[in-house]
Design a protein around this motif. Structure first.
Motif, short mmCIF file in Angstrom:
data_model
loop_
_atom_site.label_atom_id
_atom_site.label_comp_id
_atom_site.label_asym_id
_atom_site.label_seq_id
_atom_site.Cartn_x
_atom_site.Cartn_y
_atom_site.Cartn_z
N SER A 114 32.26 34.41 40.79
CA SER A 114 30.77 34.42 40.07
C SER A 114 29.72 34.72 41.35
CB SER A 114 30.61 33.06 39.65
OG SER A 114 30.72 32.09 41.04
N PHE A 115 30.26 34.84 42.49
CA PHE A 115 29.24 35.17 43.43
C PHE A 115 29.10 36.91 43.79
CE2 PHE A 115 30.64 30.79 44.68
CZ PHE A 115 29.51 30.01 44.64
N VAL A 116 30.30 37.39 43.25
CA VAL A 116 30.24 38.79 43.67
C VAL A 116 30.32 39.76 42.79
CG1 VAL A 116 31.48 38.22 46.19
CG2 VAL A 116 32.74 38.59 43.97
N ILE A 117 30.53 39.35 41.54
CA ILE A 117 30.68 40.19 40.29
C ILE A 117 30.18 39.69 39.12
CG2 ILE A 117 32.38 41.91 40.99
CD1 ILE A 117 34.58 40.26 39.19
N SER A 118 29.65 40.52 38.07
CA SER A 118 29.11 39.99 36.75
C SER A 118 30.22 38.91 35.99
CB SER A 118 28.52 40.84 35.98
OG SER A 118 29.63 41.77 35.44
N PHE A 119 29.97 37.86 35.29
CA PHE A 119 30.73 37.20 34.49
C PHE A 119 31.61 38.08 33.43
CE2 PHE A 119 31.83 34.45 30.53
CZ PHE A 119 32.65 33.63 31.25
#
Length: 241
Positions: A114-119
């Protein structure tokens, strides 16, 4: 001495160490503190109280450390910033709700993603993660879907992922088994906690001398930027110095 929880990027000795085998080895707070005590004892005096400040999971490590030092005849002052054994365990069970080990491992990677790529991108691989045979294979798949530039910028490495998994696993299974701590303990708790917990975070189960419990405006993360926390902690140190 400050013991804290810095998440994925942390390689602090106080936090733990990287395990080479997820199945056969665990990070246990007593192992961490046992090795650390030997190194810090040379700087302590049995005539002068020492200070330990712990934040989040670092509160668990700090309490273990102060317990070991008390057994050796030292007396200290423990400052806990939004954490305790009960609070850490409860918050992790809430954040990583699971019924199986597979779900737990996948929940960890979901949180990190959740901190590095889209859901939307991550959900395409969630089923494959659940079907992976073990955490080693899940980590390989997880890292493969992270863009190389993001992976390098965030310093996302398999070794670090295994370390995070082991820390969380150890925290979930942690139980304080030592004698009750005699040293004074000061708890600074967030006004908006991650989980509902009693006012003193159940510290009375592990500590005999709870000097004070103070609520600081903010949540588990934002209280670290609250100047009132700095002032309150500094006051404790100055009063006892």
């Amino acid at each position: 001495m400050l013991l804290g929880h810095r998440g994925w990027k942390s390689d602090s000795t106080a936090e733990g160490y990287v395990e080479t085998s997820v199945e056969n080895k665990k990070i246990i707070a007593t192992k961490i503190t046992g090795s650390s005590v030997t190194h810090i004892e040379i700087y302590l005096s049995k005539k002068i109280p020492f200070y330990i400040i712990g934040y989040s999971f670092g509160t668990v490590v700090g309490l273990e450390m102060i317990s070991l030092l008390e057994e050796k005849g030292y007396n200290g002052i423990m400052i806990l910033i939004d954490g305790s054994p009960a609070y850490v365990t409860s918050s992790l069970k809430t954040q990583f709700a699971h019924e199986t080990e597979t779900q737990f491992q996948t929940a960890i990677l979901t949180k990190v993603s959740s901190f590095v790529i889209s859901f939307d991108v991550f959900t395409q691989y969630e089923e494959a993660l659940l079907k992976s045979k073990d955490f080693d294979e899940r980590m390989d798949l997880f890292l493969s879907v992270i863009p190389p530039e993001t992976r390098n910028k965030q310093k996302l490495k398999k070794q670090a992922g295994v370390a995070v998994y082991n820390r969380l696993k150890a925290a979930l299974n942690y139980t304080f088994k030592n004698k009750k701590i005699k040293s004074a303990v000061h708890l600074f708790k967030a006004k908006y906690p991650m989980v509902d917990e009693e006012d003193g975070y159940q510290l009375s189960k592990v500590c005999d001398n709870i000097a004070q419990v103070i609520t600081i405006d903010g949540d588990h993360v934002s209280i670290l930027n609250n100047p009132n926390l700095v002032k309150a902690v500094s006051k404790v140190v100055q009063l006892k110095s």
